[in-house]
Design an enzyme around this catalytic site. Structure first.
Site, short mmCIF file in Angstrom:
data_model
loop_
_atom_site.label_atom_id
_atom_site.label_comp_id
_atom_site.label_asym_id
_atom_site.label_seq_id
_atom_site.Cartn_x
_atom_site.Cartn_y
_atom_site.Cartn_z
N ASP A 63 0.84 -1.23 0.21
CA ASP A 63 -0.11 -0.19 -0.07
C ASP A 63 0.88 1.36 0.03
O ASP A 63 2.21 1.36 0.10
CB ASP A 63 -0.99 -0.27 1.31
CG ASP A 63 -0.29 -0.39 2.57
OD1 ASP A 63 1.05 -0.38 2.33
OD2 ASP A 63 -0.83 -0.72 3.35
N ASP A 132 -7.78 -2.96 14.27
CA ASP A 132 -9.15 -2.92 13.88
C ASP A 132 -9.37 -4.15 12.88
O ASP A 132 -10.13 -4.57 12.37
CB ASP A 132 -9.70 -1.71 13.21
CG ASP A 132 -9.03 -1.25 12.01
OD1 ASP A 132 -7.90 -1.86 11.52
OD2 ASP A 132 -9.40 -0.27 11.37
N HIS A 134 -7.18 -4.58 10.20
CA HIS A 134 -6.84 -4.34 8.65
C HIS A 134 -5.66 -5.04 8.07
O HIS A 134 -4.65 -4.99 8.94
CB HIS A 134 -7.10 -2.90 8.15
CG HIS A 134 -5.93 -1.84 8.82
ND1 HIS A 134 -6.01 -0.87 9.69
CD2 HIS A 134 -4.61 -1.85 8.61
CE1 HIS A 134 -4.88 -0.26 9.81
NE2 HIS A 134 -4.05 -1.01 9.09
N GLU A 139 -9.41 -1.70 5.35
CA GLU A 139 -10.29 -1.52 6.48
C GLU A 139 -11.46 -2.44 6.67
O GLU A 139 -12.19 -2.76 5.77
CB GLU A 139 -10.72 0.19 6.55
CG GLU A 139 -9.76 1.15 6.46
CD GLU A 139 -8.86 1.14 7.87
OE1 GLU A 139 -8.68 0.27 8.77
OE2 GLU A 139 -8.42 2.32 8.28
C1 GLP Z 1 -0.45 0.47 8.69
C2 GLP Z 1 -0.25 -0.43 7.62
C3 GLP Z 1 -0.42 -1.99 7.46
C4 GLP Z 1 0.11 -2.36 9.07
C5 GLP Z 1 -0.48 -1.60 10.26
C6 GLP Z 1 0.11 -1.82 11.44
O1 GLP Z 1 -1.68 0.83 8.65
N1 GLP Z 1 -0.77 -0.17 6.22
O2 GLP Z 1 0.20 -2.75 6.66
O3 GLP Z 1 -0.03 -3.62 9.31
O4 GLP Z 1 -0.01 -0.03 9.81
O5 GLP Z 1 1.22 -0.93 11.88
P1 GLP Z 1 2.14 -1.25 12.99
O6 GLP Z 1 3.05 -2.44 12.50
O7 GLP Z 1 2.96 -0.10 13.00
O8 GLP Z 1 1.29 -1.67 14.12
#
Ligand code: GLP
Length: 256
Positions: A63, A132, A134, A139
């Site tokens: 992404d 959440d 995702h 989402e």
């Molecule tokens: C972002 C990314 C996800 C990731 C998520 C969790 O939203 N798009 O790919 O898994 O954050 O992030 P973190 O690893 O910092 O908790």
């Protein structure tokens, strides 16, 4: 689903990294799906330290924030070069990340899907998980069959990610993300989750119903999904003892 629970986040990162290390050693022209966020940082460090040959490796990132160019410090382009690509011998033309500055977003998303197909599909996809549920930026309520497209972030995700920006207002509203269908097409998926903040999302993904409100639950439909968790992220799993039992009694040939 293969649920692996390790005592610490450090060990979880190293176990997940091992799946990528083995893939790269066995298949020097592997196509990898990569993720951002704070969770994969230790994993990327382990892959750098492993001194692997990335000369023929191709990568597709999950992404990118819409509106952020590669030079923006919070863009996922910048994240990937800073934390992995600048430290290995990958070729620039073998790196694909959704274009945050795309003028025609739909065309850019279709082209991204086409590029993944042309590469022969993704061999191993790395995932983190949002609080959440995702995956990528899919989402809750995302179609379980979705492909790469624009998404609007929830308030919760923007709040979670505000720590990387100056304030929540600076977190872009829109993103481009591989769809859940795109992710499910990968031949193998490795999801890494650490910390208590992920415990509910993980429990829902593994033991809850398959539903768009927990996008990671779509992995229940994947034939080779490996979830690597630390104790904190695994703390709300009702069948944690069974997963530990399975892991402890894994036949030798199944160990990575
Ligand atoms: C972002 C990314 C996800 C990731 C998520 C969790 O939203 N798009 O790919 O898994 O954050 O992030 P973190 O690893 O910092 O908790």
């Amino acid at each position: 689903m293969d649920v692996i629970i390790t005592p610490t986040a450090e060990e979880a990162s190293l176990v997940a990294a091992r799946h990528f290390e083995v893939e790269i050693r066995q298949n020097p022209a592997a196509v990898l799906g990569l993720a951002t966020g704070s969770t994969p940082l230790r994993l990327y460090r382990a892959l750098i330290d492993a001194r692997l040959d990335w000369a023929r490796i191709r990568t597709f990132n999950l992404d990118e924030y819409l509106g952020l160019g590669p030079g923006h410090l919070q863009s996922y382009h910048h994240f990937m070069w800073e934390n992995l690509f600048n430290h290995v011998n990958i070729r620039r033309e073998n790196v694909s990340i959704p274009d945050g500055l795309a003028q025609n977003v739909s065309a850019s998303c279709s082209a991204y899907e086409g590029a993944i197909r042309a590469a022969g599909g993704i061999d191993v996809q790395l995932l983190g998980i949002g609080s959440d549920g995702h995956i990528g930026f899919n989402e809750p309520s995302s179609s379980l069959a979705s492909r790469t497209r624009i998404k609007t972030l929830t308030e919760k995700t923007r709040r979670d990610n505000a720590r990387f920006f100056g304030s929540i207002e600076e977190v872009p509203m829109h993103v481009i993300t591989m769809g859940i269908g795109t992710i499910l097409d990968a031949r193998k998926v490795v999801l890494l989750a650490t910390g208590e903040g992920k415990a509910d999302a993980v429990a829902g993904a593994v033991e809850g119903p398959l539903m768009a409100m927990n996008p990671a639950s779509a992995l229940q439909m994947h034939r080779r999904a490996v979830l690597v968790l630390d104790e904190a992220a695994a703390s709300r799993l009702r069948h944690a003892d069974y997963y530990r039992w399975v892991d402890a009694n894994r036949p030798e040939w199944q160990r990575v």
